[in-house]
Every structure is written in C-alpha cells, then in structure tokens.
Enzyme design. Sequence first.
Site, PDB file in Angstrom:
ATOM      1  N   ASP A 256      49.627  44.820  48.394  1.00 57.98           N
ATOM      2  CA  ASP A 256      48.224  44.664  48.832  1.00 57.98           C
ATOM      3  C   ASP A 256      48.055  43.497  49.798  1.00 57.98           C
ATOM      4  OD1 ASP A 256      48.486  42.746  46.762  1.00 57.98           O
ATOM      5  OD2 ASP A 256      46.569  43.256  45.805  1.00 57.98           O
TER       6      ASP A 256
ATOM      7  N   GLY B 171      47.103  37.913  30.357  1.00 57.56           N
ATOM      8  CA  GLY B 171      48.479  37.560  30.750  1.00 57.56           C
ATOM      9  C   GLY B 171      49.456  38.703  30.608  1.00 57.56           C
TER      10      GLY B 171
ATOM     11  N   GLY C 234      49.389  41.442  32.665  1.00 60.07           N
ATOM     12  CA  GLY C 234      49.530  42.168  33.925  1.00 60.07           C
ATOM     13  C   GLY C 234      48.590  43.360  34.032  1.00 60.07           C
ATOM     14  N   LEU C 235      47.507  43.365  33.232  1.00 63.30           N
ATOM     15  CA  LEU C 235      46.558  44.486  33.278  1.00 63.30           C
ATOM     16  C   LEU C 235      45.220  44.060  33.902  1.00 63.30           C
ATOM     17  CD1 LEU C 235      47.369  46.119  29.802  1.00 63.30           C
ATOM     18  CD2 LEU C 235      48.194  46.806  32.065  1.00 63.30           C
ATOM     19  N   SER C 236      45.236  42.947  34.616  1.00 67.27           N
ATOM     20  CA  SER C 236      44.091  42.500  35.430  1.00 67.27           C
ATOM     21  C   SER C 236      42.847  42.152  34.631  1.00 67.27           C
ATOM     22  CB  SER C 236      43.753  43.552  36.489  1.00 67.27           C
ATOM     23  OG  SER C 236      44.774  43.593  37.429  1.00 67.27           O
TER      24      SER C 236
ATOM     25  N   ASP D 181      43.496  44.761  42.608  1.00 68.23           N
ATOM     26  CA  ASP D 181      43.013  44.791  41.222  1.00 68.23           C
ATOM     27  C   ASP D 181      41.493  44.910  41.183  1.00 68.23           C
ATOM     28  OD1 ASP D 181      45.669  44.229  40.874  1.00 68.23           O
ATOM     29  OD2 ASP D 181      45.365  42.151  40.274  1.00 68.23           O
TER      30      ASP D 181
HETATM   31  C1  GLA Z   1      48.636  40.801  40.981  1.00 64.90           C
HETATM   32  C2  GLA Z   1      47.663  40.501  42.123  1.00 64.90           C
HETATM   33  C3  GLA Z   1      47.463  41.743  43.002  1.00 64.90           C
HETATM   34  C4  GLA Z   1      48.789  42.324  43.453  1.00 64.90           C
HETATM   35  C5  GLA Z   1      49.739  42.483  42.276  1.00 64.90           C
HETATM   36  C6  GLA Z   1      51.124  42.879  42.694  1.00 64.90           C
HETATM   37  O1  GLA Z   1      48.088  41.745  40.117  1.00 64.90           O
HETATM   38  O2  GLA Z   1      46.422  40.083  41.599  1.00 64.90           O
HETATM   39  O3  GLA Z   1      46.631  41.414  44.091  1.00 64.90           O
HETATM   40  O4  GLA Z   1      49.336  41.531  44.467  1.00 64.90           O
HETATM   41  O5  GLA Z   1      49.864  41.298  41.499  1.00 64.90           O
HETATM   42  O6  GLA Z   1      51.117  44.146  43.251  1.00 64.90           O
END
Ligand code: GLA
Length: 392
Positions: free
Chosen positions: A41, A131, A133-135, A181
């Site tokens: 991104d 933490g 990786g699910l935003s 995200d």
């Molecule tokens: C995190 C960042 C995103 C993207 C991903 C990797 O989630 O917030 O903007 O760069 O890593 O794809």
Amino acid sequence: MDRRERLIARAKQGYRLAFGAEPSRFFAAPGRVNLIGEHVDYNGGYVLPAAINRDTVIALGPADKNAKGCAIEAVAIDMGSARCRIDCEAPLVPSDNAWENHVRGVIAAFRALGHTLRPARIAIAGDIPIGAGLSSSASLGVVIALALSDYSNLSLSPDVLAQVAQSAENDFVGCACGIMDQMASACAQKGHALLLDCTTHQHMPIPIDPRLALMVIDTGIRRQLTQSAFNQRRAECEAAARHYGVTSLRDLSPDQLEAGRAALEPVLYARARHVVHEIALVEPAAVALARGDTALLAEVMAASHWSLAEDYAVSLPPIDALVTLIATVLGDAGGVRLTGAGFGGCLVAVVDQAASADVIAAVEQRYNPTAALAARAEVYHASAGAAAIRTF
Ligand code: GLA
C-alpha cells in the site's frame, strides 16, 4: 445476544459508568485481514483485504451540559477505562498515551480539513485482538472519525474517513502506515474482499466464492518492535524507488527491476523485488477468489508468503513452520500466508469450506500451551465496513 450485541452492551455500560448518562448513538468499524498485496500500500500498488467480523464500537452522547468550550471526552473501556478530555480548539500535539493519540489525531485531521466538531462524549470497546495484525488501530481511528463526523453532520464519504484515520496514525501515533487497513475498515462489503488501488484510492468489491472459507490463524506470537521495523521497511522502499528513478515502486516493471539492479544494495533490491512480485499476484488472487479456484490460491499465497519471508524479512521461523504445516494439510484445497505487517501476528488462509476443519485440527494438534507457539485457527467472515448502528 450475539458478539456484536455484547460489544455494544459493553460500550453502553462503560459510557454509563464513566459519564453517568445514557449514550444516544452507536458506531462500529471492523478490523481487516489482508488476503494478498502485503507491504504494497505505501508503495502505491494493489491490495486485496477483507473486513472481518470483529469490531471496535463507540457509544456516543452529548457533552456534559455544564462543561465549557468544545471538548471531546473519551473513555477506553479495554484500557482499564482510561479517560481523556481533548479541547477541540486548543493546539493539538501527540501525547505519551497511544490510544489517546488516535482521538487527538482524528480531531486534528478534521480541523486541518476545516471541519468543526460538536462537543461529545464517547466510550470505546473492541473485540479485535490487539497486536495480532488484524488492524485494531485502523478500526479505532475509523470508528472515531465516523462517530465524530456523523454527530457533527459532516456527511463525509468512507474514503475521507479512512484518510482522516490514516493521518491520525501517521501524524499522532507515529506509524508510517499506508491506507489499506483504514480503507478496508471503512469501505468493505459483506461477503467481498476489497480490491484497492493505493495510488488512486479507487476500489471495487470482489465477491468471495461461497464455497470458500476465510480463516485466520493466530500464531500466538505478539508483534514486537513492529513500528520501527515497519518504518524502516518503508524507508528502504523509498530509497529503492529513488535509485530506480520512480515515484513509487508500483511504477517499476519486472524488466526495470533487473536492469537497474547492479548498483543497488542487495537488501534494497530484495525489498523492491518483493513489492514488484507481490503486486503481480493481486490480480490472479482476485480471480481465484471470485471463481473459488483453491489451487490458484495455494500457488499465489505461497509465492507471497515466501517472498515476505525471504525478500522482505518480516516472518519468523515458527511462523514459516506453521505456514508449511497448513500448506501441507491443504494441498490444492486452499492457500495460506502471513498477513499484515508481520513480525508475529496472524496467518490468513482461504480454503475450500470442507478443508477448514482439517486446518483447525492440524493447528490444534500442534497447539501446546507450554510451547512458545500457542496457535489457534478460526473461520472468520468477510464483513461490511464501518457504519452507524441506530437500531440498538
Ligand atoms: C500494516 C500497515 C498497512 C500495510 C500493512 C502491510 O497493517 O498499517 O498500511 O502496510 O502493514 O501490508
């Protein structure tokens, strides 16, 4: 009561306890899982995330009648009910407090766009693991932006809310994240992934064939040092783009990548190669998703994972071992890869419905509470983006 209703009830109760009043509106923004297009991104390329059935929810009500000036008061129920009060008119700078910076950053971004906010009180609760990786961060920014703008009758599009949340993260939280995200959290559609062009921000929903199951496998490894390593990867990509004379690595063709490699540091070449190869995987992945082509998903997701591990260096040995285990169980029945920024967090798998039980069983067999790797596999659902919930 389903999961979402329980979450709303928790936000409502937190609001009552913090402010001694009833909230009048509710809002939710989901987390996301990225299916393919990783670390692309911020290089302006294509990505394919889906919103998940886990949310951050806000209960909102009017400001205290006796309070002076324009302030947003917030309580973070999951952070031990920590509170903050932010003056909307005073100069805003980042504080030492990470969650509060999301609120500050969103208010500052609205102000920079020339919008005036109505004073309000908000209570925040979520069920996206932090933490992992699910935003959870992006969904927090998006739901704050949605709640404050809706209450102030700003009528902003989901794209603008995503940009406001991204500015908060970039300028106040200190993470140089891209737009993926926040766009997934703001714009996704139920049952679909979101094909997003990160240069133009144009996007279209890609239907997920109903024969497929979307799985999230939490590796149990919580991300460490992500922010500094993430910002370093981004700086490396920018250095590689400068070397090749392109605005962003999205504009680099596979031929140019090879032709200009001689004078480039090997690490920067590897980062650029990941980005160029990863962008090329997004279209076949979108086709495979819509057609339910699990063999093609297995191929493209494996290519993505090993590129992330070898060229981008964001995986870890136990994560690679788990990917190998699941890929072996799946064969042609689906694909699996690391999702999100990396250095821990979750895997995503897109598999034939019938194969999801095999993945869960394989991960459970490996599960050992005494080992460092306490992994857990679950079927998730591609969900709709952020919205006001007015019926509760
Ligand atoms: C995190 C960042 C995103 C993207 C991903 C990797 O989630 O917030 O903007 O760069 O890593 O794809």
